[in-house]
Scaffold this motif. Structure first.
Motif, short mmCIF file in Angstrom:
data_model
loop_
_atom_site.label_atom_id
_atom_site.label_comp_id
_atom_site.label_asym_id
_atom_site.label_seq_id
_atom_site.Cartn_x
_atom_site.Cartn_y
_atom_site.Cartn_z
N TYR A 344 0.84 -1.21 0.00
CA TYR A 344 0.00 0.00 0.00
C TYR A 344 0.87 1.25 0.00
O TYR A 344 0.58 2.23 -0.69
N ALA A 345 1.96 1.23 0.77
CA ALA A 345 2.86 2.38 0.82
C ALA A 345 3.52 2.63 -0.52
O ALA A 345 3.64 3.78 -0.97
N ALA A 346 3.94 1.56 -1.19
CA ALA A 346 4.55 1.70 -2.51
C ALA A 346 3.55 2.27 -3.50
O ALA A 346 3.89 3.11 -4.35
N ASN A 347 2.30 1.84 -3.40
CA ASN A 347 1.23 2.36 -4.25
C ASN A 347 1.05 3.86 -4.04
O ASN A 347 0.95 4.64 -4.99
N ARG A 348 1.00 4.29 -2.77
CA ARG A 348 0.82 5.72 -2.47
C ARG A 348 1.99 6.55 -3.00
O ARG A 348 1.79 7.66 -3.52
N LYS A 349 3.19 6.02 -2.88
CA LYS A 349 4.36 6.76 -3.37
C LYS A 349 4.30 6.94 -4.87
O LYS A 349 4.58 8.03 -5.40
N LEU A 350 3.94 5.88 -5.57
CA LEU A 350 3.84 5.97 -7.03
C LEU A 350 2.77 6.98 -7.44
O LEU A 350 3.00 7.83 -8.32
N LEU A 351 1.60 6.90 -6.81
CA LEU A 351 0.51 7.81 -7.17
C LEU A 351 0.87 9.26 -6.85
O LEU A 351 0.56 10.17 -7.62
N PHE A 352 1.55 9.47 -5.71
CA PHE A 352 1.96 10.83 -5.35
C PHE A 352 2.94 11.38 -6.39
O PHE A 352 2.85 12.55 -6.78
N THR A 353 3.86 10.55 -6.82
CA THR A 353 4.86 10.98 -7.81
C THR A 353 4.19 11.33 -9.13
O THR A 353 4.50 12.36 -9.76
N ILE A 354 3.24 10.49 -9.53
CA ILE A 354 2.53 10.74 -10.79
C ILE A 354 1.68 12.00 -10.68
O ILE A 354 1.68 12.86 -11.58
N ASP A 355 0.94 12.14 -9.59
CA ASP A 355 0.09 13.32 -9.39
C ASP A 355 0.90 14.60 -9.34
O ASP A 355 0.42 15.67 -9.72
N SER A 356 2.14 14.49 -8.87
CA SER A 356 3.02 15.67 -8.79
C SER A 356 3.74 15.91 -10.11
O SER A 356 4.54 16.85 -10.22
N GLN A 357 3.46 15.04 -11.08
CA GLN A 357 4.09 15.13 -12.41
C GLN A 357 5.61 15.11 -12.32
O GLN A 357 6.32 15.86 -13.00
N LYS A 358 6.09 14.23 -11.44
CA LYS A 358 7.53 14.06 -11.29
C LYS A 358 7.99 12.80 -12.01
O LYS A 358 7.20 11.93 -12.37
N TRP A 359 9.29 12.71 -12.20
CA TRP A 359 9.91 11.56 -12.86
C TRP A 359 9.82 10.32 -11.98
O TRP A 359 10.04 10.37 -10.78
N LEU A 360 9.45 9.19 -12.59
CA LEU A 360 9.39 7.91 -11.89
C LEU A 360 10.73 7.20 -12.05
O LEU A 360 11.10 6.82 -13.16
N CYS A 361 11.41 6.99 -10.95
CA CYS A 361 12.67 6.24 -11.01
C CYS A 361 12.35 4.77 -11.29
O CYS A 361 11.41 4.21 -10.71
N PRO A 362 13.11 4.14 -12.19
CA PRO A 362 12.85 2.72 -12.50
C PRO A 362 12.87 1.82 -11.26
O PRO A 362 12.17 0.80 -11.24
#
Length: 376
Positions: A344-362
């Motif tokens: 769940y924490a990993a999910n929230r981090k990914l969604l926060f990064t996407i919502d912030s329009q930031k780069w997703l580290c592989p």
């Protein structure tokens, strides 16, 4: 001649030690009592707290309890590890036909028979034990007596963890000992002084909150509490640096990070995890690889996270200073199922990064795919 002997690391001495000793003095009425701090306990790594400091703390904590107390530096003079059987033999040589009473806690009572040459102890001493509530009394097959009443469930490791997590000395440590701990910045106080001078106030508060939650989770998932707290308090040590400073620091100290060039170009703040690991190792002398790996992995995770790494990852995103609504959900989930909370924490981090329009580290996307695959 009755001899009461009380040994241990006393790192630090706490109110449980004092209460146990007071009750034993009353029950045994010894002619002489020896308090013998360990130089190097056979059951533990050598204490980083100097012997002479621990002895000073003992003298402060036990001051006024009687004139027949000897603060014995026998183990310091011997050097190396000293076993209880050797301590018994030493007292037998020091006194003529002594009647020796060995003071221990309940936990030790259940394990005395596993100590080195236990027959020397059983044949030459009476074991005096304090009980904790909930103890299932099974009479030991050697001479022993139980002290009346019950004693608090305290341990020096818990005291150390508390000080390291909070930066404050708890009242479970005798007040007379506090000035020595503060003066010498023991048990993590030096770390707190460094963090206060390098981090913004809200970041310092966050570090303490993460350490506190990590301590709670360590109990549930059978992880060393001091390791968990050390991860929590140091995980953001590198957060004082700007993106440019982090890049420069990594290059100057040859700090390796996966996808380094991409991170430098897209989101250099992610480097703080790797800089924090470097600071933990080189400034705060942390040698434990599990602790260092957990600090490095607390932002992006990895495919081979230890339980300690999972605890820190989850505690970082759900500590009590976090105000977003899912922090409470993750925190409560972690109390029941760490792996589910991690997903769940990993999910929230990914969604926060996407919502912030930031780069997703592989690394982040790899962790997510790995967790989903394992969940199935």
């Amino acid at each position: 001649m009755k001899i009461l002997v009380f040994g241990g690391s006393f790192d630090p001495v706490h109110q449980g030690h004092v209460a146990l000793f007071k009750k034993a003095l009353k029950a045994v009425s010894p002619d002489v009592a020896h308090i013998v701090p360990a130089y190097h306990s056979p059951f533990k790594a050598k204490s980083p707290t100097p012997f002479k400091l621990r002895m000073q703390m003992l003298k402060k904590a036990f001051a006024g309890l009687g004139k027949n107390i000897i603060f014995d530096d026998y183990e310091l003079k011997r050097g190396g590890k000293t076993y209880t059987c050797q301590l018994i033999e030493y007292l037998q040589k020091r006194y003529k036909k002594p009647e020796i009473y060995l003071l221990v806690g309940t936990d030790c009572l259940n394990d005395v028979h596993n100590w080195k040459n236990p027959e020397i102890i059983f044949n030459n001493a009476v074991v005096v034990a304090g009980k904790r509530k909930g103890y299932d009394e099974n009479p030991a097959a050697f001479k022993h007596i139980f002290l009346p009443g019950f004693f608090p469930k305290l341990s020096s490791s818990r005291v150390r963890a508390h000080i390291l997590a909070c930066g404050e000395i708890p009242n479970t440590v005798p007040a007379a000992v506090h000035p020595l701990i503060e003066q010498h910045q023991l048990y993590g106080l030096s770390i707190h002084a460094w963090l206060k001078s390098h981090l913004k106030t809200n970041r310092y508060i966050h570090s303490k909150s993460v350490a506190e939650l990590a301590a709670v989770l360590s109990d549930i998932y059978n992880v060393n509490v001091e390791s968990a707290v050390k991860c929590g308090i140091l995980h953001d040590a590198g957060k004082s640096m700007s993106g440019e400073q982090l890049i420069r620091f990594c290059k100057e100290h040859k700090i390796k990070a996966p996808f380094f060039e991409s991170i430098c170009a897209q989101e250099p703040s992610l480097l703080h995890s790797y800089v924090s690991r470097w600071l933990a190792r080189n400034v705060f002398n942390v040698k434990d690889k599990d602790i260092l790996n957990a600090i490095a992995e607390h932002t992006l995770g990895s495919l081979r996270m230890s339980t300690l790494s999972k605890i820190l990852f989850v505690a970082d995103i759900s500590s009590k200073d976090r105000k977003y609504k899912d922090a409470f959900v993750i925190r409560n989930m972690a109390l029941q199922d760490l792996d589910r909370a991690l997903l769940y924490a990993a999910n929230r981090k990914l969604l926060f990064t996407i919502d912030s329009q930031k780069w997703l580290c592989p690394l982040g996307t790899r962790l997510w795919n790995h967790l989903v695959e394992n969940a199935r």
